[in-house]
Design a protein around this motif. Structure first.
Motif, PDB file in Angstrom:
ATOM      1  N   LYS A 146       0.835  -1.205   0.000  1.00  0.00           N
ATOM      2  CA  LYS A 146       0.000   0.000   0.000  1.00  0.00           C
ATOM      3  C   LYS A 146       0.871   1.257   0.000  1.00  0.00           C
ATOM      4  N   ALA A 147       1.950   1.228   0.782  1.00  0.00           N
ATOM      5  CA  ALA A 147       2.862   2.371   0.827  1.00  0.00           C
ATOM      6  C   ALA A 147       3.572   2.561  -0.509  1.00  0.00           C
ATOM      7  N   ILE A 148       4.008   1.447  -1.122  1.00  0.00           N
ATOM      8  CA  ILE A 148       4.721   1.519  -2.401  1.00  0.00           C
ATOM      9  C   ILE A 148       3.821   2.074  -3.493  1.00  0.00           C
ATOM     10  N   ALA A 149       2.533   1.716  -3.434  1.00  0.00           N
ATOM     11  CA  ALA A 149       1.593   2.160  -4.467  1.00  0.00           C
ATOM     12  C   ALA A 149       1.471   3.688  -4.516  1.00  0.00           C
ATOM     13  N   LYS A 150       1.780   4.345  -3.393  1.00  0.00           N
ATOM     14  CA  LYS A 150       1.673   5.809  -3.341  1.00  0.00           C
ATOM     15  C   LYS A 150       2.949   6.500  -3.817  1.00  0.00           C
ATOM     16  N   ALA A 151       4.003   5.738  -4.021  1.00  0.00           N
ATOM     17  CA  ALA A 151       5.261   6.337  -4.463  1.00  0.00           C
ATOM     18  C   ALA A 151       5.156   6.810  -5.911  1.00  0.00           C
ATOM     19  N   LYS A 152       5.770   7.946  -6.202  1.00  0.00           N
ATOM     20  CA  LYS A 152       5.741   8.518  -7.542  1.00  0.00           C
ATOM     21  C   LYS A 152       7.069   8.270  -8.247  1.00  0.00           C
ATOM     22  N   ARG A 153       7.050   8.464  -9.534  1.00  0.00           N
ATOM     23  CA  ARG A 153       8.280   8.318 -10.303  1.00  0.00           C
ATOM     24  C   ARG A 153       9.350   9.269  -9.796  1.00  0.00           C
ATOM     25  N   GLY A 154      10.532   8.724  -9.568  1.00  0.00           N
ATOM     26  CA  GLY A 154      11.634   9.508  -9.052  1.00  0.00           C
ATOM     27  C   GLY A 154      11.758   9.455  -7.540  1.00  0.00           C
ATOM     28  N   ASP A 155      10.702   8.970  -6.838  1.00  0.00           N
ATOM     29  CA  ASP A 155      10.791   8.828  -5.385  1.00  0.00           C
ATOM     30  C   ASP A 155      11.793   7.742  -5.014  1.00  0.00           C
ATOM     31  N   ILE A 156      12.430   7.907  -3.870  1.00  0.00           N
ATOM     32  CA  ILE A 156      13.380   6.916  -3.364  1.00  0.00           C
ATOM     33  C   ILE A 156      12.717   6.117  -2.240  1.00  0.00           C
ATOM     34  N   VAL A 157      12.677   4.828  -2.415  1.00  0.00           N
ATOM     35  CA  VAL A 157      12.153   3.917  -1.400  1.00  0.00           C
ATOM     36  C   VAL A 157      13.357   3.235  -0.743  1.00  0.00           C
ATOM     37  N   THR A 158      13.451   3.341   0.573  1.00  0.00           N
ATOM     38  CA  THR A 158      14.584   2.770   1.297  1.00  0.00           C
ATOM     39  C   THR A 158      14.158   1.503   2.029  1.00  0.00           C
ATOM     40  N   ILE A 159      14.951   0.445   1.843  1.00  0.00           N
ATOM     41  CA  ILE A 159      14.718  -0.817   2.543  1.00  0.00           C
ATOM     42  C   ILE A 159      15.906  -1.022   3.478  1.00  0.00           C
ATOM     43  N   PHE A 160      15.645  -1.042   4.782  1.00  0.00           N
ATOM     44  CA  PHE A 160      16.727  -1.111   5.748  1.00  0.00           C
ATOM     45  C   PHE A 160      16.356  -2.041   6.893  1.00  0.00           C
ATOM     46  N   ASP A 161      17.251  -2.116   7.885  1.00  0.00           N
ATOM     47  CA  ASP A 161      17.040  -3.011   9.022  1.00  0.00           C
ATOM     48  C   ASP A 161      16.709  -4.424   8.534  1.00  0.00           C
ATOM     49  N   ILE A 162      17.479  -4.879   7.523  1.00  0.00           N
ATOM     50  CA  ILE A 162      17.228  -6.192   6.915  1.00  0.00           C
ATOM     51  C   ILE A 162      17.817  -7.266   7.825  1.00  0.00           C
ATOM     52  N   LYS A 163      16.946  -8.102   8.363  1.00  0.00           N
ATOM     53  CA  LYS A 163      17.368  -9.162   9.274  1.00  0.00           C
ATOM     54  C   LYS A 163      17.383 -10.496   8.533  1.00  0.00           C
ATOM     55  N   ASN A 201      22.650  -7.158  10.944  1.00  0.00           N
ATOM     56  CA  ASN A 201      21.720  -6.621   9.949  1.00  0.00           C
ATOM     57  C   ASN A 201      22.450  -6.274   8.657  1.00  0.00           C
ATOM     58  N   ALA A 202      21.781  -6.528   7.528  1.00  0.00           N
ATOM     59  CA  ALA A 202      22.366  -6.252   6.222  1.00  0.00           C
ATOM     60  C   ALA A 202      22.324  -4.757   5.916  1.00  0.00           C
ATOM     61  N   SER A 203      23.192  -4.332   5.002  1.00  0.00           N
ATOM     62  CA  SER A 203      23.216  -2.931   4.576  1.00  0.00           C
ATOM     63  C   SER A 203      21.917  -2.590   3.834  1.00  0.00           C
ATOM     64  N   PRO A 204      21.480  -1.317   3.888  1.00  0.00           N
ATOM     65  CA  PRO A 204      20.206  -0.945   3.256  1.00  0.00           C
ATOM     66  C   PRO A 204      20.302  -0.908   1.733  1.00  0.00           C
ATOM     67  N   VAL A 205      19.126  -0.915   1.107  1.00  0.00           N
ATOM     68  CA  VAL A 205      18.991  -0.820  -0.350  1.00  0.00           C
ATOM     69  C   VAL A 205      18.060   0.350  -0.654  1.00  0.00           C
ATOM     70  N   SER A 206      18.423   1.170  -1.625  1.00  0.00           N
ATOM     71  CA  SER A 206      17.550   2.262  -2.045  1.00  0.00           C
ATOM     72  C   SER A 206      17.003   1.960  -3.445  1.00  0.00           C
ATOM     73  N   VAL A 207      15.719   2.160  -3.603  1.00  0.00           N
ATOM     74  CA  VAL A 207      15.044   1.876  -4.877  1.00  0.00           C
ATOM     75  C   VAL A 207      14.463   3.176  -5.415  1.00  0.00           C
ATOM     76  N   GLU A 208      14.874   3.543  -6.619  1.00  0.00           N
ATOM     77  CA  GLU A 208      14.301   4.714  -7.286  1.00  0.00           C
ATOM     78  C   GLU A 208      13.144   4.271  -8.163  1.00  0.00           C
ATOM     79  N   ILE A 209      11.976   4.844  -7.897  1.00  0.00           N
ATOM     80  CA  ILE A 209      10.784   4.438  -8.647  1.00  0.00           C
ATOM     81  C   ILE A 209      10.895   4.949 -10.074  1.00  0.00           C
ATOM     82  N   GLN A 210      10.748   4.018 -11.013  1.00  0.00           N
ATOM     83  CA  GLN A 210      10.925   4.337 -12.442  1.00  0.00           C
ATOM     84  C   GLN A 210       9.609   4.799 -13.040  1.00  0.00           C
TER      85      GLN A 210
END
Length: 509
Positions: free
Chosen positions: A470-487, A500-509
């Motif tokens: 639901k949160a991802i669906a609201k992201a717009k093109r160019g927004d950065i989605v951060t995935i962190f605290d990966i266990k 914990n693994a290093s974070p990943v940043s996703v740029e919405i295309q």
């Protein structure tokens, strides 16, 4: 809300509601503008670091081209051309940025840089481009084509660079749109400035990648002959009295293309050279520590350069110590079985006994596994029985290290990833241990996702749950989605706690 007859009080309530919505939209817009500004600052800082690194690499290559012109002169000539092309294009982009922010009272007040008319008037003229807009396109294409011309079609970087500076029509809806309109028309001023800074980063990255390709990753270690050291590699660790010593003296990091003009060892001239190393074969000598002294002689720029050989080896009448070596590393890791080889030269495996906490014999030929528990160090004690019944013993300390922090991944990609919303909601979040000596499998047990402008969502498992989608669906093109605290947990040893693994940043295309 506006239909029918309304009382003055209801009309006032409706008007306040509209004003409240407008204020929310204005605040969100300011947050987005500030985010672009902060991103631009970070890119500017990264560009400065990249420039210093590229200049240092170019300086090192210049030194090497002077020392070994036959090997590096052509590479340096190409690198100089790449540097000039990159510097000219980066300077052009910098002047364009300076023009756009000229006249602003505070260039860092990003919340005021929401207008698009300055960029639109500068680049666009009705259904075509202004001279400045066409020049901007020409500059990008000229840089790309010049770099591709230097690399050639078969270079693996050509496809990457062609895509990185692609100005062809872009998809929009069911049709296409010219690249310049698609990326710059109608956008806030701060987003255009950030885009230009990002393009400067692309230039720095391109320059760095080309240098690495030209030098095959060996420039830093090859810059100076002073970085070489002589290494004595004996055929075995100890020699009995009366034996001939056999081994090699090599240069680390040695190169088979480096041919010395002369090698002298213990006063004798060595003529057999293999893979950059001088092959030795002479009597080992009497019991005790023996010296190996001499020199490698190279010719650089017509002058002889001498590299000293100064090493020792031991000649022993019988085994007097154990040889303990970790098969994969100089340390042992907690949470995994570490393979080890333990032996004493001259003593059969069945007469050798090794003991330590966590040490287990796994078969013949001195094979063991070490599974360390608590503590930061473990001592392995070894004893053996000689043919005459005499016992020899030795011990060796090993450092115990934890498994390093893994690297977070999304769709098996790490770092900064670009993908559309539809792909992100179905992607798998993982954790990997790149370049780790053991082939370990990690299972993702949970992570946290943060979409720009929304609260963080904690997810269990390795897939997006309903709240995350639901949160991802609201992201717009160019927004950065951060995935962190990966266990994650270690498959086969869930009791061991992985960092914990290093974070990943996703740029919405």
């Amino acid at each position: 809300m506006a239909s029918g007859k309304l009382s003055p009080r209801q009309k006032m309530i409706n008007l306040m509601y509209l004003v409240f919505i407008a204020m929310l939209a204005m605040n969100m817009s300011k947050e987005v503008l500030s985010a672009f500004g902060f991103m631009n600052e970070k890119l500017v800082e990264n560009n400065s670091t990249a420039t210093q690194k590229n200049n240092q690499t170019l300086s090192n290559l210049s030194t090497k081209a002077q020392e070994q012109p036959e090997k590096y002169a052509d590479l340096y000539k190409t690198a100089i051309t790449v540097n000039k092309l990159s510097k000219d294009f980066t300077t052009y982009l910098e002047t364009k940025k300076a023009f756009l922010v000229d006249g602003l009272e505070d260039p860092k007040n990003y919340e005021t840089m929401d207008q698009s008319n300055l960029v639109d008037e500068h680049f666009f003229l009705k259904d075509s481009y202004t001279e400045e807009g066409q020049e901007f396109l020409n500059q990008i294409n000229s840089y790309k084509n010049s770099i591709l011309g230097l690399l050639g079609e078969n270079n693996p970087l050509s496809a990457v660079i062609n895509k990185r500076f692609d100005t062809s029509d872009q998809k929009k809806g069911i049709g296409t749109q010219p690249w310049l309109n698609n990326r710059y028309e109608g956008f806030p001023l701060i987003s255009t400035v950030t885009n230009l800074t990002a393009m400067q980063m692309d230039v720095k990255t391109t320059e760095s990648e080309i240098y690495s390709t030209l030098l095959g990753g060996q420039l830093e270690s090859d810059v100076s002959m002073s970085n070489y050291k002589t290494i004595l590699i004996p055929e075995k660790s100890a020699f009995f009295q009366g034996e001939n010593f056999k081994g090699k003296i090599v240069l680390g990091r040695y190169d088979s293309s480096l041919q010395p003009s002369e090698v002298i060892v213990n006063g004798n001239k060595i003529t057999k050279i293999e893979d950059g190393g001088a092959v030795l074969d002479f009597p080992a000598g009497g019991v005790g520590e023996r010296e190996v002294k001499g020199k490698f002689v190279f010719i650089e720029n017509g002058e002889p350069v001498e590299i000293e050989i100064n090493s020792t080896y031991a000649v022993i009448p019988k085994p007097n110590s154990a040889v303990i070596s970790a098969d994969k590393m100089n340390v042992v890791y907690r949470g995994v079985p570490n393979p080890m080889t333990i032996s004493i030269p001259g003593i059969p495996d069945n007469l050798v006994r090794a003991t330590a906490t966590g040490l287990t014999k796994t078969g013949g030929s001195g094979k063991y596994t070490m599974t360390p528990a608590s503590g930061r160090e473990v001592t392995i004690k070894v004893s053996g029985t000689l043919p005459n019944g005499q016992t020899v013993s030795s011990s060796q300390n090993f450092r115990i290290k934890d498994i390093p922090s893994p690297q977070g991944t999304i769709r098996k990609e790490s770092g900064h990833v670009v993908m559309p919303n539809s792909s992100l909601v179905n992607a798998t979040v993982g954790a990997e241990l790149p370049d780790f000596d053991f082939d370990l499998k990690l299972a993702t047990t949970g992570f946290t996702i943060k979409v720009l402008g929304q609260g963080a969502v904690v997810v269990r498992g390795n897939k997006m749950d309903a709240a995350a989608k639901k949160a991802i669906a609201k992201a717009k093109r160019g927004d950065i989605v951060t995935i962190f605290d990966i266990k994650s947990s270690l498959v086969g040893n869930s009791g061991y706690k992985i960092k914990n693994a290093s974070p990943v940043s996703v740029e919405i295309q």
